[in-house]
Write an enzyme that holds these catalytic residues in place. Structure first.
Site, PDB file in Angstrom:
ATOM      1  N   CYS A   1      12.630  15.190  21.425  1.00 42.98           N
ATOM      2  CA  CYS A   1      11.776  14.385  22.306  1.00 42.98           C
ATOM      3  C   CYS A   1      11.966  14.736  23.765  1.00 42.98           C
ATOM      4  O   CYS A   1      13.093  14.845  24.250  1.00 42.98           O
ATOM      5  CB  CYS A   1      12.060  12.896  22.090  1.00 42.98           C
ATOM      6  SG  CYS A   1      10.942  11.818  22.998  1.00 42.98           S
TER       7      CYS A   1
ATOM      8  N   GLU B   1      -6.394   0.489   4.408  1.00 42.05           N
ATOM      9  CA  GLU B   1      -6.740   1.144   5.673  1.00 42.05           C
ATOM     10  C   GLU B   1      -7.868   0.425   6.395  1.00 42.05           C
ATOM     11  O   GLU B   1      -7.841   0.282   7.616  1.00 42.05           O
ATOM     12  CB  GLU B   1      -7.103   2.612   5.433  1.00 42.05           C
ATOM     13  CG  GLU B   1      -5.923   3.473   4.979  1.00 42.05           C
ATOM     14  CD  GLU B   1      -4.749   3.440   5.936  1.00 42.05           C
ATOM     15  OE1 GLU B   1      -4.927   3.093   7.111  1.00 42.05           O
ATOM     16  OE2 GLU B   1      -3.634   3.758   5.494  1.00 42.05           O
TER      17      GLU B   1
ATOM     18  N   ASP C   1      -3.222   7.405  14.904  1.00 40.12           N
ATOM     19  CA  ASP C   1      -3.526   6.012  15.219  1.00 40.12           C
ATOM     20  C   ASP C   1      -2.712   5.648  16.454  1.00 40.12           C
ATOM     21  O   ASP C   1      -2.138   6.524  17.097  1.00 40.12           O
ATOM     22  CB  ASP C   1      -3.188   5.099  14.041  1.00 40.12           C
ATOM     23  CG  ASP C   1      -1.689   4.961  13.873  1.00 40.12           C
ATOM     24  OD1 ASP C   1      -0.966   5.928  14.204  1.00 40.12           O
ATOM     25  OD2 ASP C   1      -1.226   3.894  13.449  1.00 40.12           O
TER      26      ASP C   1
ATOM     27  N   LEU D   1     -10.370 -12.101   8.811  1.00 39.08           N
ATOM     28  CA  LEU D   1      -9.865 -10.777   9.198  1.00 39.08           C
ATOM     29  C   LEU D   1     -10.629 -10.191  10.387  1.00 39.08           C
ATOM     30  O   LEU D   1     -10.105  -9.336  11.102  1.00 39.08           O
ATOM     31  CB  LEU D   1      -9.951  -9.811   8.017  1.00 39.08           C
ATOM     32  CG  LEU D   1      -8.847  -9.966   6.969  1.00 39.08           C
ATOM     33  CD1 LEU D   1      -9.175  -9.180   5.711  1.00 39.08           C
ATOM     34  CD2 LEU D   1      -7.511  -9.504   7.535  1.00 39.08           C
TER      35      LEU D   1
ATOM     36  N   CYS E   1      16.863   6.799  17.142  1.00 38.41           N
ATOM     37  CA  CYS E   1      15.725   7.646  16.779  1.00 38.41           C
ATOM     38  C   CYS E   1      16.157   8.922  16.061  1.00 38.41           C
ATOM     39  O   CYS E   1      16.989   9.675  16.563  1.00 38.41           O
ATOM     40  CB  CYS E   1      14.917   8.011  18.021  1.00 38.41           C
ATOM     41  SG  CYS E   1      13.480   9.029  17.620  1.00 38.41           S
TER      42      CYS E   1
ATOM     43  N   TYR F   1      -9.489   9.007  11.348  1.00 31.85           N
ATOM     44  CA  TYR F   1      -8.206   8.435  10.948  1.00 31.85           C
ATOM     45  C   TYR F   1      -8.196   8.068   9.463  1.00 31.85           C
ATOM     46  O   TYR F   1      -7.297   8.463   8.708  1.00 31.85           O
ATOM     47  CB  TYR F   1      -7.831   7.193  11.789  1.00 31.85           C
ATOM     48  CG  TYR F   1      -6.695   6.487  11.104  1.00 31.85           C
ATOM     49  CD1 TYR F   1      -5.404   6.974  11.226  1.00 31.85           C
ATOM     50  CD2 TYR F   1      -6.928   5.436  10.219  1.00 31.85           C
ATOM     51  CE1 TYR F   1      -4.366   6.415  10.507  1.00 31.85           C
ATOM     52  CE2 TYR F   1      -5.902   4.879   9.502  1.00 31.85           C
ATOM     53  CZ  TYR F   1      -4.623   5.365   9.652  1.00 31.85           C
ATOM     54  OH  TYR F   1      -3.607   4.839   8.925  1.00 31.85           O
TER      55      TYR F   1
ATOM     56  N   TRP G   1       0.827  -1.216   0.000  1.00 31.13           N
ATOM     57  CA  TRP G   1       0.000   0.000   0.000  1.00 31.13           C
ATOM     58  C   TRP G   1       0.859   1.263   0.000  1.00 31.13           C
ATOM     59  O   TRP G   1       0.316   2.361  -0.037  1.00 31.13           O
ATOM     60  CB  TRP G   1      -0.969   0.003   1.177  1.00 31.13           C
ATOM     61  CG  TRP G   1      -0.353  -0.368   2.482  1.00 31.13           C
ATOM     62  CD1 TRP G   1       0.233   0.478   3.371  1.00 31.13           C
ATOM     63  CD2 TRP G   1      -0.273  -1.682   3.046  1.00 31.13           C
ATOM     64  NE1 TRP G   1       0.693  -0.222   4.461  1.00 31.13           N
ATOM     65  CE2 TRP G   1       0.394  -1.549   4.293  1.00 31.13           C
ATOM     66  CE3 TRP G   1      -0.673  -2.965   2.637  1.00 31.13           C
ATOM     67  CZ2 TRP G   1       0.656  -2.645   5.120  1.00 31.13           C
ATOM     68  CZ3 TRP G   1      -0.413  -4.044   3.460  1.00 31.13           C
ATOM     69  CH2 TRP G   1       0.232  -3.877   4.675  1.00 31.13           C
ATOM     70  N   ARG G   2       2.181   1.100   0.077  1.00 32.54           N
ATOM     71  CA  ARG G   2       3.045   2.275  -0.072  1.00 32.54           C
ATOM     72  C   ARG G   2       3.545   2.408  -1.501  1.00 32.54           C
ATOM     73  O   ARG G   2       4.295   3.333  -1.815  1.00 32.54           O
ATOM     74  CB  ARG G   2       4.226   2.191   0.898  1.00 32.54           C
ATOM     75  CG  ARG G   2       3.842   2.541   2.310  1.00 32.54           C
ATOM     76  CD  ARG G   2       5.023   2.560   3.254  1.00 32.54           C
ATOM     77  NE  ARG G   2       4.612   2.956   4.603  1.00 32.54           N
ATOM     78  CZ  ARG G   2       5.315   2.696   5.698  1.00 32.54           C
ATOM     79  NH1 ARG G   2       6.472   2.056   5.607  1.00 32.54           N
ATOM     80  NH2 ARG G   2       4.869   3.093   6.863  1.00 32.54           N
TER      81      ARG G   2
ATOM     82  N   GLN H   1      -7.426  -1.880  13.482  1.00 32.95           N
ATOM     83  CA  GLN H   1      -7.343  -2.827  14.604  1.00 32.95           C
ATOM     84  C   GLN H   1      -6.807  -4.184  14.180  1.00 32.95           C
ATOM     85  O   GLN H   1      -7.111  -5.214  14.796  1.00 32.95           O
ATOM     86  CB  GLN H   1      -8.717  -2.993  15.265  1.00 32.95           C
ATOM     87  CG  GLN H   1      -9.240  -1.717  15.874  1.00 32.95           C
ATOM     88  CD  GLN H   1      -8.362  -1.216  16.988  1.00 32.95           C
ATOM     89  OE1 GLN H   1      -8.341  -1.776  18.069  1.00 32.95           O
ATOM     90  NE2 GLN H   1      -7.600  -0.146  16.729  1.00 32.95           N
ATOM     91  N   THR H   2      -6.035  -4.203  13.109  1.00 30.68           N
ATOM     92  CA  THR H   2      -5.481  -5.466  12.612  1.00 30.68           C
ATOM     93  C   THR H   2      -4.014  -5.247  12.264  1.00 30.68           C
ATOM     94  O   THR H   2      -3.663  -4.226  11.690  1.00 30.68           O
ATOM     95  CB  THR H   2      -6.281  -5.935  11.384  1.00 30.68           C
ATOM     96  OG1 THR H   2      -7.655  -6.019  11.739  1.00 30.68           O
ATOM     97  CG2 THR H   2      -5.797  -7.289  10.894  1.00 30.68           C
TER      98      THR H   2
END
Length: 341
Positions: free
Chosen positions: A214, A43, A144, A86, A208, A126, A30-31, A48-49
């Site tokens: 941060c 999406e 998210d 799913l 990071c 979202y 999906w990218r 939640q998966t």
DNA sequence: AATTCGGGGCC
DNA sequence: GGCCCAGAATT
């Protein structure tokens, strides 16, 4: 430290994050696309998966339903069957409703604004932001679980992220941070950071890219979340009843769990419970811990609403929840069903 | 504000 | 076993 302090240069922050993503970002199907249909499917699957689960299903789905018109054209049962395993099956009903609306009302084109997107079923704040940024490269915020974790740590923010106040804060923060010049990459990057360096239990701050920005003192203690509801243990008793070459199944009613999917009929009467079970399963569903017994019934049961006999060779094509499919494919039931094959 | 909706992967 | 998740809709 927030962007109000002299140490937080928002341009430097965006650049550090986006450049890190260009170097380190992982490659997902999906990218590799900006097609809103492909983004939407990913999406909805990812709600939640986890990514590993979706990776095992996404390509096959896109081959089966390469455009909204392909999903719009099949019946709901086919869509449910393709989504099987799913979970959260309302998602696929929403997806099909969206596909039909896109085809029949919008001439095959997706809305490219938040108001239009959020009117579609299954698309909330979202998913709207994800479509706007990933498909249209618009500077929409997303929050998210990954983004919530990253932002809570960057700001050393200890209000529960799933509270109303926490959500309001995070969305406002995400909106102010998203890079208007590189929205797609920025949103991908901040999620990627939450999956890798800024992971839940063992953040790797040495790697990071935005560590200088941060404020977290003890990152592993953030984000704070509200307590989860207590798990309830339940016991279910279902029956396997074979007639000829058919098995008695029940279609789950609309508006309830597993709507439109097939399952073994439930029977809680004393006679059924007295029969020995041929299969025992334990599994979790949402906040329930289920112990489930399947009893082999030989006397004709009284049929109830929604129950029907299904020939064995048709069952494969019907949508079933995972525990039922597993039961059906178990060696124990397989042995009993072999006799009618 | 709380509850409902699944399931797999990971520890 | 418990915990987590690229949330949204309903109550």
């Amino acid at each position: 430290m927030t962007d109000g302090t002299p140490h937080f240069n928002i341009h430097a922050f965006r650049n550090a994050l986006v450049e890190w993503f260009r170097r380190e970002g992982r490659d997902y199907p999906w990218r590799r696309t900006t097609d809103p249909w492909h983004i939407l499917v990913s999406e909805l699957m990812l709600q939640q998966t986890t990514i590993p689960t979706v990776l095992g299903r996404y390509d096959r789905w896109m081959r089966q339903f390469p455009t909204p018109a392909h999903l719009a054209a099949v019946d709901e049962q086919t869509a449910l069957r393709s989504w099987e395993g799913l979970g959260y099956y309302r998602r696929v009903r929403s997806l099909q409703a969206i596909a039909r609306e896109i085809v029949n009302e919008f001439g095959g084109r997706f809305p490219d604004n938040a108001e239009g997107l959020k009117r579609l079923p299954g698309i909330g704040p979202y998913t709207s932001g994800a479509l706007l940024s990933f498909a249209f490269n618009k500077a929409a915020p997303i929050v998210d679980a990954n983004v919530a974790r990253v932002l809570a740590r960057i700001d050393n923010y200890s209000v529960p992220v799933d509270s109303t106040e926490g959500q309001k804060y995070l969305w406002s923060r995400a909106e102010s941070l998203v890079d208007p010049e590189h929205a797609r990459e920025f949103n991908s990057a901040i999620m990627e950071l939450g999956q890798t360096c800024c992971s839940i239990s063992s953040p790797d701050c040495l790697l990071c890219p935005v560590r200088p920005f941060c404020s977290a003192e003890r990152p592993e203690t953030l984000p704070v979340k509200n307590p989860k509801p207590q798990v309830t243990r339940v016991e279910h008793h279902d029956i396997l009843y074979i007639r000829g070459k058919s098995v008695l199944l029940a279609k789950c009613p609309e508006g309830k769990r597993h709507a439109g999917m097939y399952r073994f009929p439930q029977r809680e009467d004393e006679h059924t419970l007295s029969l020995p079970h041929v299969l025992k399963q334990t599994y979790s569903i949402t906040r329930y811990r289920v112990t489930r017994y399947i009893h082999h019934v030989t006397d004709t049961p009284l049929l109830r609403e929604g129950e029907e006999f299904v020939p064995l060779d048709k069952i494969h094509g019907l949508p079933m929840a995972s525990p039922d499919r597993k039961a059906l494919n178990s060696p124990t039931l397989g042995k009993l069903l072999d006799h009618i094959r």
